[in-house]
Design a protein around this motif. Structure first.
Motif, PDB file in Angstrom:
ATOM      1  N   MET A 398     -48.479 -12.438   3.506  1.00  0.00           N
ATOM      2  CA  MET A 398     -49.033 -14.008   3.920  1.00  0.00           C
ATOM      3  C   MET A 398     -49.510 -14.060   4.651  1.00  0.00           C
ATOM      4  SD  MET A 398     -45.613 -16.020   2.517  1.00  0.00           S
ATOM      5  CE  MET A 398     -46.824 -17.782   2.541  1.00  0.00           C
ATOM      6  N   LEU A 425     -48.606 -18.850   9.912  1.00  0.00           N
ATOM      7  CA  LEU A 425     -47.642 -19.407   9.341  1.00  0.00           C
ATOM      8  C   LEU A 425     -46.176 -19.940   9.109  1.00  0.00           C
ATOM      9  CD1 LEU A 425     -47.128 -18.288   6.126  1.00  0.00           C
ATOM     10  CD2 LEU A 425     -46.040 -15.868   7.119  1.00  0.00           C
ATOM     11  N   PHE A 428     -47.159 -23.170   8.634  1.00  0.00           N
ATOM     12  CA  PHE A 428     -46.810 -23.161   6.885  1.00  0.00           C
ATOM     13  C   PHE A 428     -45.693 -23.790   6.661  1.00  0.00           C
ATOM     14  CE2 PHE A 428     -46.903 -21.390   3.166  1.00  0.00           C
ATOM     15  CZ  PHE A 428     -47.569 -22.809   1.896  1.00  0.00           C
ATOM     16  N   SER A 439     -50.816 -25.875   0.040  1.00  0.00           N
ATOM     17  CA  SER A 439     -50.944 -24.479  -0.101  1.00  0.00           C
ATOM     18  C   SER A 439     -51.189 -23.582   1.534  1.00  0.00           C
ATOM     19  CB  SER A 439     -51.935 -23.602  -1.273  1.00  0.00           C
ATOM     20  OG  SER A 439     -53.564 -23.993  -0.823  1.00  0.00           O
ATOM     21  N   HIS A 440     -51.026 -22.162   1.284  1.00  0.00           N
ATOM     22  CA  HIS A 440     -50.699 -21.618   2.456  1.00  0.00           C
ATOM     23  C   HIS A 440     -52.928 -22.088   2.918  1.00  0.00           C
ATOM     24  CE1 HIS A 440     -51.080 -18.002   5.029  1.00  0.00           C
ATOM     25  NE2 HIS A 440     -51.038 -18.622   5.937  1.00  0.00           N
ATOM     26  N   HIS A 444     -53.764 -23.509   6.121  1.00  0.00           N
ATOM     27  CA  HIS A 444     -55.456 -23.104   7.167  1.00  0.00           C
ATOM     28  C   HIS A 444     -56.935 -24.036   7.178  1.00  0.00           C
ATOM     29  CE1 HIS A 444     -54.836 -18.566   8.113  1.00  0.00           C
ATOM     30  NE2 HIS A 444     -53.672 -19.154   7.580  1.00  0.00           N
TER      31      HIS A 444
END
Length: 502
Positions: A398, A425, A428, A439-440, A444
């Motif tokens: 990830m 990460l 998140f 979402s990831h 970002h």
């Protein structure tokens, strides 16, 4: 197909030279504690987990909720680091200028706002991979993207990247001393992040310990070479992660530890002991592979209310004699079990012999177990290990999905970019634990926008001065060497000339 699949890392690793609890009367450390058949195991009781709810530690960050911005969560970890980066980068640039006899005019010092712009560009680059850094500012049709040039000029970005620094060079200690810290150049950032990872998050009940490699081909004494890995050259980091992929603690492998006091334990034993210092006393279940597993380690962690499960080398000290001598001749699906106190050691035959040690499971039945197709039936212990062991690899995948790491010969930059990936990460995951619907990837991109907005509210960047006024001493030395016959005789003569011309 019911088969057991070892992690790829387990096949490649070499041994480094460095639940439930039983209700029993037998002391595992006594000489009478011997391994026996499964029917010898005692009655077991449930090991209650007393940790907090998984996710945000509300006591440390009560202002964070599902409506918080990614920037707000990210700054929980990076608030102190931003100031450190600005101070040390400016310090390093001035040290560089002081070593020059002459050179271009000095550039203005970097500000906090510029650091946010710099990090925003770095994070955005993870979504737009290009061959060279200069291509991001290219005006060619196939490369043109106004985001980068509108955010920061190319030369300014390259200037900050060149002098990006994390510690004062004047604070280095003697390299030959036993207490010398090989990570000193980035130790402050490492400690700050490690403390914050633990402070703001409650991990899940099941945890895994494993290693990852940060790819690096430059020169550093603790670089590792593992020929069978995808990343053959790099810096090894040990991590403890939970089911979400959150990195709860980490340790950089720096080579042989010259200061370890306990010479009666292996280096891997000491590494796991250090990583587990923050999860003691609440009933966590820990999974690891045969690089770490040993009866001695499991016994020590059991005293700290941590139960363990992992593959194990059959010749480990403390295992049953018939395991260590590999006396079993098993057919596919065969299971052999030995118990001692709360420990269960089993060997199961699938494509090859698989050895597992655990103190969190009840021992399975011995025998030969295959399905109607002749495939070995996987024991529940093996299935449980497979389910939880991949947490560290999940976190690494990830973090690398939008990796901001650039090719560099500076190992400090390489580690810093990896820590930045991990922090994004973890931020998140922390925000997701508050039921935020991002979402990831969206996290970002939103973080980049938040950084640019925050930088726009800061003070404007000071403009670069025109020309570099040389110091008096350096000007005199240059004139004396280049043209002695043009040097004025006295200051009064120059003053007289100015008066006449006026």
């Amino acid at each position: 197909m019911a088969s057991f699949h070892l992690e790829e890392d387990e096949i490649e690793k070499g041994e480094e030279t460095m639940g439930s609890e039983p209700e029993v009367d037998e002391d595992p450390s006594s000489s009478s504690a011997t391994w026996g058949p499964p029917h010898q195991h005692g009655r077991r009781r449930v090991n209650n987990y007393s940790g907090g709810a998984v996710g945000l530690n509300i006591n440390e960050a009560p202002h964070v909720n599902k409506d918080s911005t990614p920037f707000c969560v990210f700054m929980l970890y990076f608030a102190r680091i931003i100031r450190l980066l600005v101070e040390e980068t400016n310090r390093y640039y001035h040290q560089y200028l002081d070593e020059l006899q002459d050179g271009p005019s000095p550039r203005p010092d970097m500000t906090d706002s510029e650091m946010f712009l710099f990090l925003g560009i770095i994070i955005q680059m993870g979504h737009d991979i290009r061959d060279r850094l200069k291509d991001y500012w290219s005006t060619a049709e196939q490369f043109a993207m106004p985001f980068y040039s509108n955010t920061m000029k190319r030369d300014r970005f390259l200037h900050i990247l060149r002098f990006l620094h994390f510690a004062d060079n004047n604070t280095e200690t003697d390299r030959n001393a036993d207490s010398y810290d090989r990570l000193w150049k980035i130790q402050t950032i490492f400690n700050t992040l490690n403390d914050a990872y633990e402070k703001y998050y409650n991990p899940s009940k099941h945890l895994a310990i494993d290693e990852i490699i940060v790819k690096f081909k430059g020169r550093v004494v603790f670089r590792q070479y593992i020929p069978k890995k995808h990343k053959r050259f790099g810096i090894k980091i040990f991590k403890i992660c939970d089911a979400t992929g959150y990195t709860y603690d980490m340790k950089v492998y720096l080579g042989k530890d010259r200061t370890r006091a306990d010479q009666d334990v292996t280096a891997t034993h000491a590494t796991v002991r250090g990583l587990c210092r923050c999860i003691e006393g609440v009933g966590h279940k820990l999974y690891m592979d045969y690089f770490f597993s040993s009866p001695d380690l499991f016994e020590e962690l059991m005293t700290k209310d941590i139960t363990c499960c992992g593959t194990v080398r059959p010749n480990r000290k403390g295992l049953p004699d018939d395991f260590r001598r590999r006396q079993f001749r098993l057919k596919k699906g065969d299971i052999r079990v030995r118990v001692r106190w709360n420990f269960t050691a089993l060997v199961w035959k699938d494509k090859r012999d698989v050895y597992i040690l655990t103190n969190m499971h009840c021992p399975p039945a011995e025998g030969s177990f295959c399905d109607e197709h002749g495939n070995a039936i996987k024991p529940a212990i093996v299935a449980d290990y497979n389910k939880h062991m991949g947490y560290v690899n999940k976190a690494d995948r990830m973090a690398n999905s939008y990796s901001i790491s650039r090719r560099t010969w500076k190992w400090t930059n390489k580690l810093f970019f990896h820590f930045l990936d991990m922090t994004i990460l973890n931020s998140f995951i922390l925000l997701s634990s508050c039921d935020a619907k991002l979402s990831h990837r969206e996290f970002h991109l939103a973080l980049v926008r938040n950084m640019l907005e925050h930088a726009a509210r800061g003070p404007p960047r000071p403009q670069r001065s025109r020309g570099r006024p040389p110091a008096v001493s350096s000007a005199i030395s240059r004139l004396e060497e280049a043209s002695r016959h043009h040097w004025p005789t006295s200051s009064t003569s120059r003053l007289r000339c100015r008066v006449l011309f006026v």
